[in-house]
Scaffold this active site. Structure first.
Site, PDB file in Angstrom:
ATOM      1  N   VAL A   1       7.817  -1.361   4.895  1.00 39.82           N
ATOM      2  CA  VAL A   1       9.246  -1.027   4.432  1.00 39.82           C
ATOM      3  C   VAL A   1       9.716  -2.125   3.231  1.00 39.82           C
ATOM      4  O   VAL A   1      10.335  -1.669   2.166  1.00 39.82           O
ATOM      5  CB  VAL A   1      10.385  -1.466   5.635  1.00 39.82           C
ATOM      6  CG1 VAL A   1      11.717  -1.222   5.131  1.00 39.82           C
ATOM      7  CG2 VAL A   1      10.033  -0.348   6.560  1.00 39.82           C
ATOM      8  N   ASP A   2       9.128  -3.442   3.546  1.00 39.14           N
ATOM      9  CA  ASP A   2       9.343  -4.510   2.492  1.00 39.14           C
ATOM     10  C   ASP A   2       8.794  -4.087   1.202  1.00 39.14           C
ATOM     11  O   ASP A   2       9.208  -4.031  -0.129  1.00 39.14           O
ATOM     12  CB  ASP A   2       8.940  -5.802   2.749  1.00 39.14           C
ATOM     13  CG  ASP A   2       9.849  -6.605   3.416  1.00 39.14           C
ATOM     14  OD1 ASP A   2      11.061  -6.340   3.492  1.00 39.14           O
ATOM     15  OD2 ASP A   2       9.384  -7.396   4.437  1.00 39.14           O
ATOM     16  N   MET A   3       7.636  -3.396   1.170  1.00 36.31           N
ATOM     17  CA  MET A   3       6.660  -3.242  -0.009  1.00 36.31           C
ATOM     18  C   MET A   3       7.103  -2.131  -0.703  1.00 36.31           C
ATOM     19  O   MET A   3       7.243  -1.954  -1.837  1.00 36.31           O
ATOM     20  CB  MET A   3       5.099  -2.896   0.584  1.00 36.31           C
ATOM     21  CG  MET A   3       4.548  -4.206   1.145  1.00 36.31           C
ATOM     22  SD  MET A   3       2.958  -3.887   1.779  1.00 36.31           S
ATOM     23  CE  MET A   3       1.988  -4.001   0.262  1.00 36.31           C
TER      24      MET A   3
END
Length: 398
Positions: free
Chosen positions: A169-171
């Protein structure tokens, strides 16, 4: 190599951890000058995550901070905030992911910076929608993987919910943010207008559900989990040969027939009416898959891979991370860069994953030592002289 597309664009990276730093790194890979602002004593949180490299970097930090220069400023001080605003006024892009309300307290919010530079492209990354009831909730990749349904589609059917191996999700949020910033910069060339780009981890996490999400909406139920198999294509997944795992990705009925006859020597499976079409194979996967697994286990992996390659059937090895990074494929593509390091001697970083005009963009700056460019950048952009810099150091502003 021709000039990189973002040469001449300057980015002030006020973000920490992963989504924001990855976004800024992507812009740096494309040629932007990226100034990363960090706390003087501890720096980005990720300087303390992963495996230590030198004195101030780690493998985690280095994965998201190539092609940047580090400036240390204590943004809890009025003078540190003032210097950050001065730097922002010299930049084209400002990126931040402070907790809710934090950036306003420091007078570094979009409205504050736009007053100094009206055409600024400003990107805010938060955990949840800044206009919703959860705006003040801190957002972390693991939480969003659960709340966006991603854990529910990952892993085998008989396993509990499972997170992705990396902070997906961060990426994705970092890449979506970079995409939106590039669009805003493009529009600014035409209109002269800046933009406020706002990203939320939850929003991006929900996007990752992709076709699984649409299937859930259509059928009004959660889709089943298939682990390494494909929900709609059979055979497609990870299988065991005599001596290890391999990937089989049969994409159409012609490939399936060749697979049965030329690879696993089971023409009867090609002739079975239940398995002649992919729809039939998916419908009868529980009857077909055990027979395929048994047939594949009868042969060495290298023989199976050679036969599938000869038959034009997509296939591959299952490698460890180290094997993949040290593979001839990765070496030939120049996907790992080695750079000098003043403490460790040498350090390795991943290279940008694309080519421009046939060439991979260079890693122009290794992930920076904490605050290594502070003196240089403050003097160059803000005219800070030696006497003032000494006072800033004494007051622990830098």
């Amino acid at each position: 190599m021709n000039p990189l597309p973002l040469a001449g664009v300057r980015v002030l990276d006020l973000s920490r951890v992963l989504a924001g730093p990855l976004c800024a790194q992507a812009l740096g890979d494309l040629g932007a000058e990226v100034i990363k602002v960090e706390h003087p004593s501890r720096g980005d949180d990720t300087r303390d995550w992963g495996v230590r490299v030198g004195d101030t970097e780690t493998t985690y930090y280095n994965s998201a901070n190539r092609n940047k220069r580090s400036v240390t400023l204590d943004l809890q001080t009025a003078e540190g905030q003032g210097l950050a605003r001065e730097l922002a006024a010299k930049c084209d892009v400002v990126l931040q992911n402070f907790k809710h309300g934090g950036v306003e307290k420091m007078h570094l919010a979009y409205e504050d910076i736009r007053a100094l530079r009206p055409d600024i492209v400003y990107c805010s990354i938060s955990g949840y929608d800044r206009y919703g009831q959860e705006a003040a909730r801190p957002g972390y990749d693991l939480m969003v993987q659960g709340e966006a349904g991603l854990m529910a589609i990952n892993g085998d059917a008989d396993q509990p919910p499972l997170k992705f191996g990396v902070a997906a999700v961060d990426m994705f949020t970092g890449m979506y943010a970079a995409q939106a910033i590039l669009a805003a910069l493009f529009d600014r060339q035409r209109s002269g207008r800046g933009r406020h780009v706002e990203m939320a981890l939850f929003d991006c996490g929900l996007m990752i559900s992709a076709y699984y999400g649409l299937e859930a909406l259509l059928k009004q139920e959660d889709p089943p989990r298939f682990g390494n198999a494909h929900p709609a294509i059979v055979p497609y997944g990870v299988f065991d040969a005599q001596d290890g795992p391999l990937i089989v990705a049969v994409g159409n009925n012609t490939q399936y027939e060749r697979f049965c006859r030329e690879v696993i020597e089971r023409p009867d499976l090609a002739e079975d009416a239940r398995f002649k079409t992919n729809l039939g194979r998916a419908q009868h996967r529980h009857e077909l898959q055990p027979q395929l697994r048994e047939a594949l286990r009868a042969f060495p992996r290298r023989l199976l891979l050679d036969r599938m390659n000869a038959a034009g059937i997509p296939c591959g090895e299952v490698l460890g991370v180290l094997e993949a990074l040290q593979s001839p494929r990765a070496r030939a593509g120049g996907l790992v860069a080695e750079l000098p390091h003043p403490v460790a001697g040498r350090t390795q970083v991943l290279a940008p994953p694309y080519r421009l005009d046939g060439e991979r963009p260079p890693v122009r700056h290794a992930p920076p030592l904490l605050g290594e460019a502070t003196r240089e950048i403050l003097a160059e952009l803000l005219g800070v002289d030696d006497a003032r810099f000494a006072r800033l150091k004494a007051d622990k502003v830098t």
